[in-house]
Design a protein around this motif. Sequence first.
Motif, PDB file in Angstrom:
ATOM      1  N   THR A 100      -7.140  -6.266   4.137  1.00 24.93           N
ATOM      2  CA  THR A 100      -5.964  -6.610   3.319  1.00 24.93           C
ATOM      3  C   THR A 100      -6.022  -7.479   1.905  1.00 24.93           C
ATOM      4  O   THR A 100      -5.791  -7.077   1.031  1.00 24.93           O
ATOM      5  N   SER A 144      -2.345   1.123  -0.044  1.00 35.11           N
ATOM      6  CA  SER A 144      -2.049   2.494   0.739  1.00 35.11           C
ATOM      7  C   SER A 144      -3.599   2.442   1.485  1.00 35.11           C
ATOM      8  O   SER A 144      -3.559   2.750   2.730  1.00 35.11           O
ATOM      9  N   LEU A 201      -3.721  -0.342   3.963  1.00 36.02           N
ATOM     10  CA  LEU A 201      -2.977   0.088   5.186  1.00 36.02           C
ATOM     11  C   LEU A 201      -3.316   0.892   6.105  1.00 36.02           C
ATOM     12  O   LEU A 201      -3.465   0.787   7.271  1.00 36.02           O
ATOM     13  N   LEU A 202      -3.921   2.089   5.455  1.00 29.31           N
ATOM     14  CA  LEU A 202      -4.780   3.114   6.324  1.00 29.31           C
ATOM     15  C   LEU A 202      -6.045   2.362   7.126  1.00 29.31           C
ATOM     16  O   LEU A 202      -5.963   3.003   8.235  1.00 29.31           O
ATOM     17  N   ALA A 242       5.134   1.741   9.351  1.00 27.79           N
ATOM     18  CA  ALA A 242       5.344   2.350   7.980  1.00 27.79           C
ATOM     19  C   ALA A 242       6.622   1.831   7.586  1.00 27.79           C
ATOM     20  O   ALA A 242       7.020   1.514   6.365  1.00 27.79           O
ATOM     21  N   ASN A 296       7.524  -0.555   4.166  1.00 25.88           N
ATOM     22  CA  ASN A 296       8.485   0.210   3.357  1.00 25.88           C
ATOM     23  C   ASN A 296       9.338  -0.740   2.799  1.00 25.88           C
ATOM     24  O   ASN A 296       9.851  -0.880   1.760  1.00 25.88           O
ATOM     25  N   TYR A 347       5.932  -3.094   0.408  1.00 31.61           N
ATOM     26  CA  TYR A 347       4.504  -3.015   0.254  1.00 31.61           C
ATOM     27  C   TYR A 347       4.249  -1.829  -0.790  1.00 31.61           C
ATOM     28  O   TYR A 347       4.571  -0.837  -0.395  1.00 31.61           O
ATOM     29  N   GLY A 348       3.385  -2.077  -1.573  1.00 35.99           N
ATOM     30  CA  GLY A 348       2.652  -1.416  -2.345  1.00 35.99           C
ATOM     31  C   GLY A 348       3.585  -1.129  -3.784  1.00 35.99           C
ATOM     32  O   GLY A 348       3.001  -0.295  -4.591  1.00 35.99           O
TER      33      GLY A 348
END
Length: 272
Positions: free
Chosen positions: A102, A111, A114-115, A175, A179, A183-184
């Motif tokens: 992270t 993304s 996180l993946l 997820a 969201n 995040y992002g």
Amino acid sequence: MTLRHPAAQLICFFCVLLWLAFGGGKTRALFAAAGGIPAAALAALINALFNRAGSTVLFRLPSGGGVTLESTLYGVSSGAMLVTVLVLLACSERVLDDERITALFGRRLPSLALLLSMTLRAVPSFVRCLTEINALRRPAGRSAADGNLRQRMRSCAEILTSAMRISLEGVSLTAESMNSRGYGLAGRTSFSQYRFSARDIAALIYFLTLGAAVFACAVKGGFSFDYFPRISHLRFDAFCTVSCIVYFLFCIFPFAYNLTEVLRWTASRSKI
């Protein structure tokens, strides 16, 4: 994975095994070293039986096909390369945890961060989930070791299905949670306990410089070695020796850095 010279493969395997013994424990290092011997032997056997390339025939099979020295040694090299890659993955598993991933990619590539973090923790969490479900079913006599073969197979299928449902539910909850926290999104702030310091810049320059030197040595033929159609002679001229030394300095740096930190810590404690 691209350097086929035996000296380069030995250097890489020795360095990563040394780091694994230092950072992951001697037991894991001994297990990796002991597991590498049958893996290399199996790769050599499979390659010798199915690869007909090479000009030095050791013996012929009843079917008429010949087992060549070149294909056998190429199989040993492939097995050693495979074991080295597995040990490298074990080392990276201990280094790259969720927080570090992270910190590296969270701001620019959220993304991807996180993946990667979810992928790295997927297998350990799935195995832990299987163990917990099997332990919960054991008092009722429905674990994977109870009953006859048909009952055990049915229990294993039920445990696997339950673990997959729990894992998919956990992914969905993660997820939705990320969201809901934004995040992002653009302008989102992120906290990280890691800072890119001058020490990191020095290590990055060291790796880039030696990495470029290793690449240049490989392009110029410093690690050239062929198995087919005939095995090349092991040459250790001045350029090959310099290439191996540069590659050793590149591979040994993580272990040397951690060893230096331990020695500094030990010396500071002795002064107290």
